[in-house]
Design a protein around this motif. Structure first.
Motif, mmCIF file in Angstrom:
data_model
loop_
_atom_site.group_PDB
_atom_site.id
_atom_site.type_symbol
_atom_site.label_atom_id
_atom_site.label_comp_id
_atom_site.label_asym_id
_atom_site.label_seq_id
_atom_site.Cartn_x
_atom_site.Cartn_y
_atom_site.Cartn_z
ATOM 1 N N SER A 1 0.836 -1.194 0.000
ATOM 2 C CA SER A 1 0.000 0.000 0.000
ATOM 3 C C SER A 1 0.875 1.249 0.000
ATOM 4 O O SER A 1 1.733 1.423 0.869
ATOM 5 N N VAL A 2 0.675 2.119 -0.989
ATOM 6 C CA VAL A 2 1.332 3.420 -1.022
ATOM 7 C C VAL A 2 0.407 4.414 -0.340
ATOM 8 O O VAL A 2 -0.768 4.534 -0.708
ATOM 9 N N GLN A 3 0.915 5.100 0.678
ATOM 10 C CA GLN A 3 0.057 5.936 1.520
ATOM 11 C C GLN A 3 0.593 7.363 1.632
ATOM 12 O O GLN A 3 1.792 7.603 1.497
ATOM 13 N N MET A 4 -0.341 8.298 1.897
ATOM 14 C CA MET A 4 -0.019 9.709 2.020
ATOM 15 C C MET A 4 -0.557 10.262 3.333
ATOM 16 O O MET A 4 -1.559 9.770 3.861
ATOM 17 N N LEU A 5 0.092 11.330 3.806
ATOM 18 C CA LEU A 5 -0.342 12.010 5.026
ATOM 19 C C LEU A 5 -0.107 13.511 4.869
ATOM 20 O O LEU A 5 0.979 13.938 4.455
ATOM 21 N N GLU A 6 -1.129 14.300 5.199
ATOM 22 C CA GLU A 6 -0.956 15.754 5.292
ATOM 23 C C GLU A 6 -0.286 16.070 6.626
ATOM 24 O O GLU A 6 -0.655 15.512 7.665
ATOM 25 N N LEU A 7 0.677 16.969 6.612
ATOM 26 C CA LEU A 7 1.457 17.250 7.817
ATOM 27 C C LEU A 7 0.982 18.471 8.595
ATOM 28 O O LEU A 7 1.634 18.870 9.561
ATOM 29 N N LEU B 1 9.321 8.298 3.692
ATOM 30 C CA LEU B 1 9.859 7.521 4.803
ATOM 31 C C LEU B 1 10.245 6.127 4.317
ATOM 32 O O LEU B 1 9.481 5.466 3.609
ATOM 33 N N TYR B 2 11.424 5.684 4.739
ATOM 34 C CA TYR B 2 11.966 4.404 4.289
ATOM 35 C C TYR B 2 12.738 3.746 5.428
ATOM 36 O O TYR B 2 13.141 4.408 6.390
ATOM 37 N N ASN B 3 12.963 2.439 5.304
ATOM 38 C CA ASN B 3 13.851 1.703 6.217
ATOM 39 C C ASN B 3 13.483 1.896 7.685
ATOM 40 O O ASN B 3 14.356 2.038 8.551
ATOM 41 N N VAL B 4 12.193 1.898 7.975
ATOM 42 C CA VAL B 4 11.728 2.084 9.349
ATOM 43 C C VAL B 4 11.722 0.730 10.061
ATOM 44 O O VAL B 4 11.053 -0.212 9.616
ATOM 45 N N VAL B 5 12.464 0.622 11.143
ATOM 46 C CA VAL B 5 12.545 -0.652 11.867
ATOM 47 C C VAL B 5 12.742 -0.378 13.359
ATOM 48 O O VAL B 5 13.436 0.551 13.753
ATOM 49 N N LEU C 1 4.788 7.011 1.912
ATOM 50 C CA LEU C 1 5.492 5.792 2.297
ATOM 51 C C LEU C 1 4.825 4.596 1.644
ATOM 52 O O LEU C 1 3.718 4.707 1.088
ATOM 53 N N ALA C 2 5.481 3.461 1.724
ATOM 54 C CA ALA C 2 4.921 2.215 1.210
ATOM 55 C C ALA C 2 5.024 1.164 2.302
ATOM 56 O O ALA C 2 6.057 1.039 2.958
ATOM 57 N N VAL C 3 3.941 0.406 2.494
ATOM 58 C CA VAL C 3 3.924 -0.624 3.538
ATOM 59 C C VAL C 3 3.286 -1.892 2.979
ATOM 60 O O VAL C 3 2.236 -1.845 2.338
ATOM 61 N N VAL C 4 3.954 -3.013 3.208
ATOM 62 C CA VAL C 4 3.435 -4.299 2.755
ATOM 63 C C VAL C 4 2.150 -4.610 3.518
ATOM 64 O O VAL C 4 2.095 -4.466 4.749
ATOM 65 N N LEU C 5 1.118 -5.030 2.808
ATOM 66 C CA LEU C 5 -0.192 -5.244 3.437
ATOM 67 C C LEU C 5 -0.153 -6.285 4.543
ATOM 68 O O LEU C 5 -0.922 -6.210 5.505
ATOM 69 N N ALA D 1 2.605 -2.408 11.265
ATOM 70 C CA ALA D 1 2.941 -1.165 10.566
ATOM 71 C C ALA D 1 1.696 -0.519 9.981
ATOM 72 O O ALA D 1 1.533 0.705 10.024
ATOM 73 N N MET D 2 0.801 -1.334 9.437
ATOM 74 C CA MET D 2 -0.448 -0.796 8.887
ATOM 75 C C MET D 2 -1.234 -0.067 9.971
ATOM 76 O O MET D 2 -1.784 1.021 9.742
ATOM 77 N N ARG D 3 -1.284 -0.651 11.174
ATOM 78 C CA ARG D 3 -2.010 -0.019 12.281
ATOM 79 C C ARG D 3 -1.339 1.284 12.701
ATOM 80 O O ARG D 3 -2.017 2.283 12.980
ATOM 81 N N LEU D 4 -0.017 1.278 12.748
ATOM 82 C CA LEU D 4 0.709 2.480 13.156
ATOM 83 C C LEU D 4 0.465 3.618 12.173
ATOM 84 O O LEU D 4 0.170 4.755 12.577
ATOM 85 N N TYR D 5 0.566 3.339 10.882
ATOM 86 C CA TYR D 5 0.394 4.395 9.894
ATOM 87 C C TYR D 5 -1.047 4.904 9.884
ATOM 88 O O TYR D 5 -1.293 6.105 9.709
ATOM 89 N N ALA D 6 -2.001 4.013 10.102
ATOM 90 C CA ALA D 6 -3.399 4.449 10.188
ATOM 91 C C ALA D 6 -3.602 5.353 11.402
ATOM 92 O O ALA D 6 -4.335 6.351 11.336
ATOM 93 N N LYS D 7 -2.945 5.024 12.509
ATOM 94 C CA LYS D 7 -3.059 5.842 13.717
ATOM 95 C C LYS D 7 -2.544 7.261 13.469
ATOM 96 O O LYS D 7 -3.101 8.245 13.978
ATOM 97 N N LEU D 8 -1.485 7.372 12.687
ATOM 98 C CA LEU D 8 -0.918 8.682 12.390
ATOM 99 C C LEU D 8 -1.741 9.455 11.362
ATOM 100 O O LEU D 8 -1.546 10.660 11.201
#
Length: 255
Positions: free
Chosen positions: A100-106, A182-186, A218-222, A227-234
């Protein structure tokens, strides 16, 4: 503010995650990085092409075979030409890693917790070592990763988050115009679930805002549910998806 098109988003990704070499072939972008990551070792059919698909597939497979690499295509609903996914499936290319390729307004970004220790610095051998440790990168790929990161032209920041006196997480932000990618987040597996990932991302996003970024991508594997939950929270939301088609037969046994 102008929202980027699919092609422009993909071009950001190409610029931010550099391979060791690139071949442009009749509208297709072929990337090679000694087998380290699919993104840097795959074919992206981004632009219009004129040659027959079968002719192009034979040529691409020969090029990846000459490098001892699997032939990998990065595909999306916008792939040109549209029948390519079906053609690859018929050739025996396996499906992998829908993403999933995702976007966020800052504009409404919360502030990081000041009690959490984090630092954002230029690329260093120490950051690479911590990232490789946390991500379990095969030692043979360490030099390749270092070369790839050094090739990023856009402004980049390397975040480390500290917990228990040691580096517990790493991430990379790349600012390109109005966007910070955002990349290489671990995060250390033993320390997950403590909010460190969220704090690290907030650090990167605020860093990206300083030079003028107003959106993040960013891109996150489904299949990566945490990670999907974290990005949705943000507040990230999906723009489109991509996936890979892989022909392992062109890789040598050593790969």
């Amino acid at each position: 503010m102008l929202i980027l098109s699919f092609k422009e988003i993909e071009e950001l990704s190409l610029n931010h995650w550099q391979p060791l070499s690139t071949v442009l072939y009749d509208g297709w972008v072929l990337r090679f990085a000694d087998g380290y990551t699919k993104r840097a070792n795959s074919i992206q059919p981004l632009y219009d092409s004129s040659l027959p698909i079968a002719t192009k597939l034979d040529a691409c497979e020969d090029m990846y075979r000459s490098q001892g690499l699997a032939t990998v295509f990065k595909l999306s609903p916008y792939t040109k030409p549209m029948p390519l996914d079906d053609e690859l499936s018929q050739r025996g290319y396996r499906f992998a890693e829908e993403t999933s390729v995702q976007m966020l307004e800052l504009d409404a970004l919360p502030s990081p917790d000041p009690a959490v220790r984090a630092k954002i610095e230029p690329l260093s051998s120490a950051w690479i070592a911590h990232f490789c440790r946390l991500s379990h990168v095969d030692p043979r790929h360490h030099p390749t990763l270092s070369q790839m990161l050094q090739r990023i032209v856009a402004q980049s920041g390397y975040v480390s988050i500290i917990a228990g006196g040691q580096v517990a997480g790493c991430g990379l932000g790349v600012v390109d115009g109005a966007y910070v990618g955002l990349y290489n987040v671990v995060i250390d597996q033993a320390l997950r679930g403590r909010g460190l990932g969220e704090q690290m991302l907030l650090q990167l996003l605020h860093w990206g805002r300083s030079p003028g970024a107003s959106r993040s991508c960013l891109a996150v594997v489904l299949s990566n549910a945490p990670a999907m939950r974290l990005y949705a929270k943000l507040g990230y939301s999906e723009v489109y998806r991509y996936w890979y088609r892989i022909n392992d037969s062109t890789a040598r046994a050593s790969h």
